[in-house]
Motif scaffolding. Structure first.
Motif, PDB file in Angstrom:
ATOM      1  N   MET A 108     -37.336  37.396   8.033  1.00 16.49           N
ATOM      2  CA  MET A 108     -36.330  37.629   7.012  1.00 16.49           C
ATOM      3  C   MET A 108     -36.380  39.008   6.353  1.00 16.49           C
ATOM      4  SD  MET A 108     -35.118  35.181   3.821  1.00 16.49           S
ATOM      5  CE  MET A 108     -34.674  33.800   4.877  1.00 16.49           C
ATOM      6  N   PRO A 109     -37.553  39.631   6.177  1.00 11.68           N
ATOM      7  CA  PRO A 109     -37.535  40.976   5.571  1.00 11.68           C
ATOM      8  C   PRO A 109     -36.668  41.979   6.322  1.00 11.68           C
ATOM      9  CG  PRO A 109     -39.760  40.103   5.527  1.00 11.68           C
ATOM     10  CD  PRO A 109     -38.937  39.144   6.360  1.00 11.68           C
ATOM     11  N   SER A 110     -36.384  41.724   7.597  1.00 11.72           N
ATOM     12  CA  SER A 110     -35.582  42.663   8.380  1.00 11.72           C
ATOM     13  C   SER A 110     -34.094  42.571   8.056  1.00 11.72           C
ATOM     14  CB  SER A 110     -35.793  42.423   9.879  1.00 11.72           C
ATOM     15  OG  SER A 110     -35.251  41.165  10.279  1.00 11.72           O
ATOM     16  N   TYR A 111     -33.671  41.471   7.422  1.00 10.09           N
ATOM     17  CA  TYR A 111     -32.239  41.353   7.131  1.00 10.09           C
ATOM     18  C   TYR A 111     -31.925  40.935   5.695  1.00 10.09           C
ATOM     19  CZ  TYR A 111     -32.873  36.296   8.052  1.00 10.09           C
ATOM     20  OH  TYR A 111     -33.290  34.985   8.032  1.00 10.09           O
ATOM     21  N   ALA A 112     -32.919  40.537   4.908  1.00  8.30           N
ATOM     22  CA  ALA A 112     -32.658  40.215   3.506  1.00  8.30           C
ATOM     23  C   ALA A 112     -32.173  41.467   2.776  1.00  8.30           C
ATOM     24  CB  ALA A 112     -33.921  39.671   2.840  1.00  8.30           C
ATOM     25  N   ASP A 113     -31.303  41.266   1.804  1.00  3.84           N
ATOM     26  CA  ASP A 113     -30.799  42.401   1.029  1.00  3.84           C
ATOM     27  C   ASP A 113     -31.842  42.927   0.051  1.00  3.84           C
ATOM     28  OD1 ASP A 113     -27.830  42.522   1.833  1.00  3.84           O
ATOM     29  OD2 ASP A 113     -28.118  40.397   1.361  1.00  3.84           O
ATOM     30  N   ILE A 152     -23.265  32.978   1.691  1.00  2.00           N
ATOM     31  CA  ILE A 152     -24.073  33.735   0.731  1.00  2.00           C
ATOM     32  C   ILE A 152     -23.618  35.197   0.744  1.00  2.00           C
ATOM     33  CG2 ILE A 152     -26.396  34.593   0.262  1.00  2.00           C
ATOM     34  CD1 ILE A 152     -27.448  31.946   1.446  1.00  2.00           C
ATOM     35  N   ASP A 153     -23.409  35.772  -0.434  1.00  2.00           N
ATOM     36  CA  ASP A 153     -22.993  37.174  -0.519  1.00  2.00           C
ATOM     37  C   ASP A 153     -24.165  38.130  -0.366  1.00  2.00           C
ATOM     38  OD1 ASP A 153     -20.082  36.943  -1.066  1.00  2.00           O
ATOM     39  OD2 ASP A 153     -20.784  35.841  -2.824  1.00  2.00           O
ATOM     40  N   ARG A 154     -25.286  37.818  -1.014  1.00  2.00           N
ATOM     41  CA  ARG A 154     -26.501  38.623  -0.878  1.00  2.00           C
ATOM     42  C   ARG A 154     -27.695  37.689  -0.842  1.00  2.00           C
ATOM     43  NH1 ARG A 154     -25.976  44.424  -0.189  1.00  2.00           N
ATOM     44  NH2 ARG A 154     -23.903  44.922  -1.002  1.00  2.00           N
ATOM     45  N   LEU A 155     -28.706  38.085  -0.069  1.00  2.00           N
ATOM     46  CA  LEU A 155     -29.886  37.235   0.139  1.00  2.00           C
ATOM     47  C   LEU A 155     -31.142  37.945  -0.348  1.00  2.00           C
ATOM     48  CD1 LEU A 155     -31.207  34.692   1.420  1.00  2.00           C
ATOM     49  CD2 LEU A 155     -31.326  35.983   3.570  1.00  2.00           C
ATOM     50  N   VAL A 156     -31.936  37.230  -1.126  1.00  4.52           N
ATOM     51  CA  VAL A 156     -33.200  37.749  -1.652  1.00  4.52           C
ATOM     52  C   VAL A 156     -34.336  36.876  -1.143  1.00  4.52           C
ATOM     53  CG1 VAL A 156     -34.552  38.226  -3.734  1.00  4.52           C
ATOM     54  CG2 VAL A 156     -32.081  38.656  -3.722  1.00  4.52           C
ATOM     55  N   LEU A 157     -35.390  37.524  -0.674  1.00  2.00           N
ATOM     56  CA  LEU A 157     -36.591  36.811  -0.232  1.00  2.00           C
ATOM     57  C   LEU A 157     -37.723  37.042  -1.216  1.00  2.00           C
ATOM     58  CD1 LEU A 157     -38.391  35.285   1.809  1.00  2.00           C
ATOM     59  CD2 LEU A 157     -38.764  37.477   2.976  1.00  2.00           C
ATOM     60  N   LEU A 158     -38.276  35.955  -1.715  1.00  2.63           N
ATOM     61  CA  LEU A 158     -39.482  35.983  -2.526  1.00  2.63           C
ATOM     62  C   LEU A 158     -40.638  35.757  -1.562  1.00  2.63           C
ATOM     63  CD1 LEU A 158     -39.855  36.269  -5.623  1.00  2.63           C
ATOM     64  CD2 LEU A 158     -39.938  33.775  -5.750  1.00  2.63           C
ATOM     65  N   ALA A 159     -41.283  36.847  -1.136  1.00  5.05           N
ATOM     66  CA  ALA A 159     -42.199  36.798   0.004  1.00  5.05           C
ATOM     67  C   ALA A 159     -43.647  36.601  -0.425  1.00  5.05           C
ATOM     68  CB  ALA A 159     -42.079  38.077   0.831  1.00  5.05           C
ATOM     69  N   ALA A 160     -44.232  35.505   0.014  1.00  6.85           N
ATOM     70  CA  ALA A 160     -45.659  35.248  -0.201  1.00  6.85           C
ATOM     71  C   ALA A 160     -46.483  36.154   0.711  1.00  6.85           C
ATOM     72  CB  ALA A 160     -45.969  33.791   0.095  1.00  6.85           C
ATOM     73  N   PRO A 161     -47.759  36.394   0.374  1.00  7.06           N
ATOM     74  CA  PRO A 161     -48.597  37.229   1.241  1.00  7.06           C
ATOM     75  C   PRO A 161     -48.842  36.627   2.621  1.00  7.06           C
ATOM     76  CG  PRO A 161     -49.577  36.973  -0.941  1.00  7.06           C
ATOM     77  CD  PRO A 161     -48.449  36.008  -0.864  1.00  7.06           C
ATOM     78  N   GLU A 188     -30.774  28.444  -4.272  1.00  5.51           N
ATOM     79  CA  GLU A 188     -32.197  28.671  -3.992  1.00  5.51           C
ATOM     80  C   GLU A 188     -32.774  27.551  -3.142  1.00  5.51           C
ATOM     81  OE1 GLU A 188     -34.982  26.905  -5.093  1.00  5.51           O
ATOM     82  OE2 GLU A 188     -34.233  25.654  -6.732  1.00  5.51           O
ATOM     83  N   GLY A 189     -33.766  27.937  -2.319  1.00  2.89           N
ATOM     84  CA  GLY A 189     -34.429  26.936  -1.499  1.00  2.89           C
ATOM     85  C   GLY A 189     -35.443  27.564  -0.569  1.00  2.89           C
ATOM     86  N   TRP A 190     -36.293  26.728  -0.013  1.00  2.00           N
ATOM     87  CA  TRP A 190     -37.424  27.234   0.762  1.00  2.00           C
ATOM     88  C   TRP A 190     -36.997  27.861   2.087  1.00  2.00           C
ATOM     89  CZ3 TRP A 190     -39.628  25.856   5.508  1.00  2.00           C
ATOM     90  CH2 TRP A 190     -39.045  24.780   6.162  1.00  2.00           C
ATOM     91  N   CYS A 191     -35.835  27.466   2.625  1.00  2.00           N
ATOM     92  CA  CYS A 191     -35.382  28.065   3.884  1.00  2.00           C
ATOM     93  C   CYS A 191     -33.955  28.581   3.787  1.00  2.00           C
ATOM     94  CB  CYS A 191     -35.529  27.090   5.046  1.00  2.00           C
ATOM     95  SG  CYS A 191     -34.499  25.600   4.928  1.00  2.00           S
ATOM     96  N   VAL A 192     -33.491  28.853   2.571  1.00  2.00           N
ATOM     97  CA  VAL A 192     -32.134  29.396   2.389  1.00  2.00           C
ATOM     98  C   VAL A 192     -32.026  30.735   3.114  1.00  2.00           C
ATOM     99  CG1 VAL A 192     -30.594  30.449   0.689  1.00  2.00           C
ATOM    100  CG2 VAL A 192     -31.569  28.187   0.258  1.00  2.00           C
ATOM    101  N   GLY A 193     -31.022  30.863   3.967  1.00  2.00           N
ATOM    102  CA  GLY A 193     -30.800  32.104   4.691  1.00  2.00           C
ATOM    103  C   GLY A 193     -31.603  32.251   5.969  1.00  2.00           C
ATOM    104  N   ALA A 194     -32.428  31.277   6.306  1.00  2.00           N
ATOM    105  CA  ALA A 194     -33.279  31.388   7.502  1.00  2.00           C
ATOM    106  C   ALA A 194     -32.449  31.373   8.772  1.00  2.00           C
ATOM    107  CB  ALA A 194     -34.291  30.247   7.535  1.00  2.00           C
ATOM    108  N   ARG A 195     -32.911  32.117   9.758  1.00  2.00           N
ATOM    109  CA  ARG A 195     -32.278  32.154  11.073  1.00  2.00           C
ATOM    110  C   ARG A 195     -33.147  31.384  12.071  1.00  2.00           C
ATOM    111  NH1 ARG A 195     -30.444  38.578  11.410  1.00  2.00           N
ATOM    112  NH2 ARG A 195     -28.875  38.471   9.746  1.00  2.00           N
ATOM    113  N   PRO A 196     -32.553  30.866  13.138  1.00  2.00           N
ATOM    114  CA  PRO A 196     -33.345  30.091  14.119  1.00  2.00           C
ATOM    115  C   PRO A 196     -34.329  30.964  14.878  1.00  2.00           C
ATOM    116  CG  PRO A 196     -31.100  30.430  14.913  1.00  2.00           C
ATOM    117  CD  PRO A 196     -31.122  30.898  13.489  1.00  2.00           C
ATOM    118  N   GLN A 197     -35.354  30.319  15.415  1.00  2.00           N
ATOM    119  CA  GLN A 197     -36.317  30.996  16.267  1.00  2.00           C
ATOM    120  C   GLN A 197     -35.790  31.102  17.696  1.00  2.00           C
ATOM    121  OE1 GLN A 197     -39.821  28.313  15.027  1.00  2.00           O
ATOM    122  NE2 GLN A 197     -40.801  30.290  15.377  1.00  2.00           N
TER     123      GLN A 197
END
Length: 264
Positions: A244-249, A185-194, A135-144
């Motif tokens: 991330m919502p476009s590619y998170a599992d 990472i096998d699967r990625l989950v995003l806990l998305a703030a508003p 877990e982490g604030w930018c785990v799984g993030a892709r570059p801009q």
């Protein structure tokens, strides 16, 4: 949090098969990702599933190593947080050890001293693990994209990084070493703030709670210091919430009170 925990546990049961499984959990500051990770770990252990949590925050470089990076690249790297301020090879070794079924020594970072805690205080997770929650604030993030790096997103970038050296170096780290780590990472989950504005308010609430509980003389940030500190995270947090919502599992969308609103 219960609904988010139920949804996450169900998804994990659907995803994992035999052998060690690495679950990535990304969430902005104050979103509750650490609490959710700990609760999931306990639920799994009650069921006899061997689980452990690795936090990206526990992979921060030492104070001295960040000072050296600040001198060599950009002064803003003295502040922990941005890609480039973590010990990615250490994280990669830990994740690969977990995937190989080995024991894993989970590091701890002491934010009070701004340095990794002594190894004697680390936690040994006996292998083989069934699930490693990363877990982490930018785990799984892709570059801009390069074009998105041109304009500053806030006053900190405008004043302290007008030429974009800091943000381009961090973005390059995401495209390189961090991408290698996140690929495990096998699967990625995003806990998305508003939105980022809510994230800033959540982080301020965290510090205010610490301030209320801190003993006399303890060092906690003022509201103004929190407002400046959160700007170090703004660019990538906004990018994650958009991208991330476009590619998170699985995306767990939260309301302003951190309650699960919907999922996809």
């Amino acid at each position: 949090m219960t609904r988010s925990l139920d949804a996450l546990e169900q998804a994990l049961d659907d995803w994992r098969g035999a052998g060690p499984f690495v679950l990535g959990l990304c969430g902005a500051q104050g979103s509750g990702k650490s609490t959710l990770s700990a609760a999931l770990e306990q639920r799994l252990k009650v069921r006899g599933v061997r689980a452990a949590v690795l936090s990206l925050d526990d992979l921060y470089l030492s104070h001295d190593r960040r000072q050296a990076l600040a001198r060599a690249v950009h002064p803003l790297f003295a502040v922990r947080g941005a890609p480039g301020t973590h010990d990615v090879p250490q994280g990669l070794a830990l994740v690969e050890a977990a995937k190989a079924g080995q024991d894993v020594l989970l590091p701890r970072f002491d934010k009070a001293t701004d340095d990794p805690a002594p190894e004697a205080g680390w936690t040994r997770a006996q292998g083989p693990l069934d699930v490693l929650i990363f877990e982490g604030w930018c785990v799984g993030a892709r570059p801009q994209a390069e074009a998105d790096l041109v304009a500053p997103v806030n006053d900190l970038e405008a004043r302290c990084d007008p030429d974009g050296v800091w943000r381009r170096y961090a973005n390059g780290a995401l495209a390189g070493a961090y991408a290698d780590l996140f690929a495990r990472i096998d699967r990625l989950v995003l806990l998305a703030a508003p939105g980022f504005e809510v994230v800033a308010r959540w982080r301020l609430q965290q510090e205010q709670a610490l301030r209320a509980q801190a003993p006399d003389g303890a060092r906690v940030m003022s509201d103004a210091e929190v407002a400046r500190f959160i700007q170090h995270y703004e660019r990538l947090t906004r990018h994650i919430l958009s991208d991330m919502p476009s590619y998170a599992d699985l995306t767990l969308r939260l309301d302003e009170d951190r309650r699960l609103k919907d999922l996809s």
